[in-house]
Design a protein around this motif. Structure first.
Motif, short mmCIF file in Angstrom:
data_model
loop_
_atom_site.label_atom_id
_atom_site.label_comp_id
_atom_site.label_asym_id
_atom_site.label_seq_id
_atom_site.Cartn_x
_atom_site.Cartn_y
_atom_site.Cartn_z
N LEU A 268 16.68 1.22 27.25
CA LEU A 268 16.75 1.04 25.79
C LEU A 268 18.16 0.63 25.37
O LEU A 268 18.32 -0.24 24.51
N LEU A 291 10.96 0.26 22.02
CA LEU A 291 10.53 1.28 22.98
C LEU A 291 9.51 0.74 23.97
O LEU A 291 9.51 1.10 25.15
N CYS A 298 10.94 4.72 28.11
CA CYS A 298 11.93 5.60 27.49
C CYS A 298 11.23 6.85 26.92
O CYS A 298 10.14 6.74 26.36
N TYR A 315 18.84 8.77 19.45
CA TYR A 315 19.14 7.64 20.33
C TYR A 315 20.48 7.84 21.03
O TYR A 315 20.61 7.59 22.24
#
Length: 341
Positions: A268, A291, A298, A315
């Motif tokens: 990611l 994603l 992820c 994140y």
């Protein structure tokens, strides 16, 4: 986020993590573009054996203004989707198609969250992903069919006799206009173009070209440029402009699709860094829209009940500790957010 003119009464979808339910539009056939846009909205599951298509497009920022009838209810939708659905209708048969603005109840955050989690599979399983670039803003300057031109340009190699090379400069200019669409700058379209197992098909006004031809043209760009230069000392400005446009607009999507289809690892963090200049309306989509492209998957989950600051901190926690579970990222992300308030 309103995609339609009033609150359409959606029949609820199952939104549990194990559910594979989603909606499809059944586009009714039409002989020409002037006929009204009529469709039905049905429920389907990912294991369906009946083919369906998906449309990849730009929502736009205009207010819903174009008429559509869904399940006998008259509504207004935004112009770009309206144009795209009209172009994608068949003349004598119905067409099953997924369009997020209409197939997802955008006002239901729980449903929106569950459907975003399914988008990778929805697009991957589609019989065709139709990339709608929009209606032409200017008439074509060339009578040449752009698909025929692309095939000719892509098939040439250095052994060709450059004296008989045909390069319609008006066709080059027309092809350049395909890359003026805002579709090429948006973030969500990356997943939509990358995950489909079959090559997407690009639609621009009344024309269509398969993705594979764009790829071949891009991969043979140097050969065509060399052949053009061998015809004379002056550079072909339109070819150079087109090459630059392809570099900016096509190359990034082409590379991400190639990596995904080749099962090449993409984190990611890597994809976020490579797509930072792409635009999205909701800041949470800076991560949620990507994603489905990660390999291996992820652990972060799309959740539109969270605010953008919380999503950002989750994140960041994942970036610092990629092996952490989603729950661990959420807990640490929430703690870090509180510490900054």
């Amino acid at each position: 986020m309103n995609a339609i003119s009033n609150h359409f009464k959606y029949a609820p979808l199952e939104t549990s993590s194990s559910s594979s339910s989603f909606r499809l539009l059944i586009l009714q056939p039409a002989e020409n573009l002037t006929e009204p846009l009529v469709c039905d909205l049905i429920h389907e599951t990912l294991d369906t054996e009946i083919p369906y298509d998906c449309i990849s497009y730009v929502w736009g920022v205009d207010a819903p203004s174009k008429p559509i009838r869904i399940n006998e209810v008259d509504l207004l939708i935004r112009e770009n989707l309206w144009n795209g659905l009209k172009r994608l209708r068949l003349k004598t048969l119905t067409r099953r198609i997924w369009a997020d603005a209409l197939c997802v109840n955008q006002m239901d955050l729980r449903e929106r969250t569950s459907q975003v989690a399914m988008m990778r599979d929805i697009y991957a399983n589609a019989n065709e992903v139709a990339i709608w670039l929009g209606e032409r803003l200017q008439p074509r300057n060339s009578t040449e069919n752009i698909e025929n031109c692309l095939r000719q340009w892509a098939d040439q190699d250095e052994s060709w006799d450059f004296s008989v090379l045909k390069v319609d400069e008006n066709a080059l200019g027309d092809f350049e206009s395909w890359f003026r669409s805002p579709w090429w700058t948006r973030l969500w379209v990356l997943q939509e173009a990358a995950v489909c197992r079959r090559d997407p098909v690009l639609y621009y006004g009344g024309e269509r070209v398969v993705w594979e031809l764009f790829s071949r043209f891009w991969e043979t760009r140097d050969t065509l440029g060399n052949l053009i230069r061998r015809r004379g000392p002056e550079p072909n400005v339109q070819h150079e402009n087109l090459r630059a446009l392809l570099q900016r607009k096509f190359d990034g999507i082409h590379a991400i699709r190639a990596r995904f289809q080749g099962n090449i690892c993409q984190s990611l963090q890597d994809i976020v860094a490579r797509t930072e200049r792409r635009s999205c309306t909701d800041p949470r989509d800076r991560y949620f829209a990507l994603l489905g492209l990660t390999l291996p998957p992820c652990p972060i989950e799309a959740d539109y009940t969270l605010d953008s600051d919380t999503v950002y901190h989750i994140y960041k926690m994942h970036s610092l500790s990629p092996l952490s579970t989603y729950d661990e990222c959420c807990a640490e992300g929430s703690r870090r957010q509180r510490s900054t308030e």
